[in-house]
Design a protein around this motif. Structure first.
Motif, PDB file in Angstrom:
ATOM      1  N   PHE A  37       0.764   9.308 -18.802  1.00 33.09           N
ATOM      2  CA  PHE A  37       1.015   7.887 -18.593  1.00 33.09           C
ATOM      3  C   PHE A  37       0.230   7.398 -17.388  1.00 33.09           C
ATOM      4  CE2 PHE A  37       4.846   9.524 -20.605  1.00 33.09           C
ATOM      5  CZ  PHE A  37       5.091   8.587 -21.589  1.00 33.09           C
ATOM      6  N   ALA A  38      -0.208   6.142 -17.428  1.00 32.47           N
ATOM      7  CA  ALA A  38      -0.777   5.471 -16.260  1.00 32.47           C
ATOM      8  C   ALA A  38       0.353   4.658 -15.643  1.00 32.47           C
ATOM      9  CB  ALA A  38      -1.928   4.566 -16.664  1.00 32.47           C
ATOM     10  N   ASN A  72       7.022   6.959  -7.500  1.00 37.01           N
ATOM     11  CA  ASN A  72       7.164   8.373  -7.196  1.00 37.01           C
ATOM     12  C   ASN A  72       7.681   9.112  -8.428  1.00 37.01           C
ATOM     13  OD1 ASN A  72      10.005   8.101  -7.263  1.00 37.01           O
ATOM     14  ND2 ASN A  72      10.090   7.670  -5.078  1.00 37.01           N
ATOM     15  N   LYS A  73       7.786  10.424  -8.324  1.00 31.62           N
ATOM     16  CA  LYS A  73       8.125  11.248  -9.483  1.00 31.62           C
ATOM     17  C   LYS A  73       9.532  10.971 -10.003  1.00 31.62           C
ATOM     18  CE  LYS A  73       5.044  15.005  -8.244  1.00 31.62           C
ATOM     19  NZ  LYS A  73       4.902  16.445  -8.050  1.00 31.62           N
ATOM     20  N   THR A 125       1.794  14.353 -10.867  1.00 33.42           N
ATOM     21  CA  THR A 125       1.045  13.114 -10.698  1.00 33.42           C
ATOM     22  C   THR A 125      -0.322  13.386 -10.092  1.00 33.42           C
ATOM     23  OG1 THR A 125       2.016  12.730  -8.526  1.00 33.42           O
ATOM     24  CG2 THR A 125       3.121  11.705 -10.396  1.00 33.42           C
ATOM     25  N   ALA A 126      -1.241  12.469 -10.376  1.00 36.74           N
ATOM     26  CA  ALA A 126      -2.583  12.500  -9.796  1.00 36.74           C
ATOM     27  C   ALA A 126      -2.968  11.065  -9.473  1.00 36.74           C
ATOM     28  CB  ALA A 126      -3.577  13.108 -10.766  1.00 36.74           C
ATOM     29  N   ALA A 161       0.444  10.102 -14.528  1.00 38.66           N
ATOM     30  CA  ALA A 161       1.622  10.964 -14.528  1.00 38.66           C
ATOM     31  C   ALA A 161       1.603  11.847 -15.769  1.00 38.66           C
ATOM     32  CB  ALA A 161       2.890  10.131 -14.509  1.00 38.66           C
ATOM     33  N   TYR A 162       1.770  13.136 -15.556  1.00 38.85           N
ATOM     34  CA  TYR A 162       1.871  14.107 -16.641  1.00 38.85           C
ATOM     35  C   TYR A 162       3.345  14.475 -16.760  1.00 38.85           C
ATOM     36  CZ  TYR A 162      -3.140  14.524 -15.887  1.00 38.85           C
ATOM     37  OH  TYR A 162      -4.469  14.264 -15.738  1.00 38.85           O
ATOM     38  N   VAL A 163       3.976  14.063 -17.864  1.00 37.24           N
ATOM     39  CA  VAL A 163       5.414  14.219 -18.040  1.00 37.24           C
ATOM     40  C   VAL A 163       5.667  15.295 -19.100  1.00 37.24           C
ATOM     41  CG1 VAL A 163       7.536  13.051 -18.715  1.00 37.24           C
ATOM     42  CG2 VAL A 163       5.801  11.815 -17.430  1.00 37.24           C
TER      43      VAL A 163
END
Length: 96
Positions: free
Chosen positions: A25-26, A32-33, A53-54, A80-82
């Motif tokens: 996701f962007a 925050n996480k 996150t990056a 975000a990598y979920v």
């Protein structure tokens, strides 16, 4: 604070979601996480295992036109990598 979230649907992200059960996701750079986890769980009714996150800085762009050089900058964003629980999936097109 209003956090914007939108799915990234590319070949690489789709392959990653099929292989690792991890969706991309962007999101807003201020998020925050914990906020990302809450939003994804509420929107898609899944249990989130973890969030990575990056942060990406905005790229500077310029182009030449008849009226001269135009300079600008693309906005910064966070990716975000979920990872969701085993056996659960996120359907991006169900909320349309």
């Amino acid at each position: 604070m209003d956090i914007q979230i939108k799915p990234i649907v590319t070949e690489k992200a789709t392959a990653y979601s099929e292989k690792e059960n991890c969706y991309t996701f962007a999101v807003s750079p201020e998020a925050n996480k914990f906020q990302i986890k809450d939003i994804v769980e509420k929107l898609y009714n899944v249990r989130v295992e973890r969030v990575n996150t990056a942060s990406y800085a905005g790229k500077r762009k310029q182009r030449y036109t008849k009226s001269g050089l135009i300079r600008g900058q693309r906005p910064a964003f966070k990716k975000a990598y979920v990872t969701v629980a085993e056996g659960q999936k996120i359907d991006y097109y169900s909320n349309i």
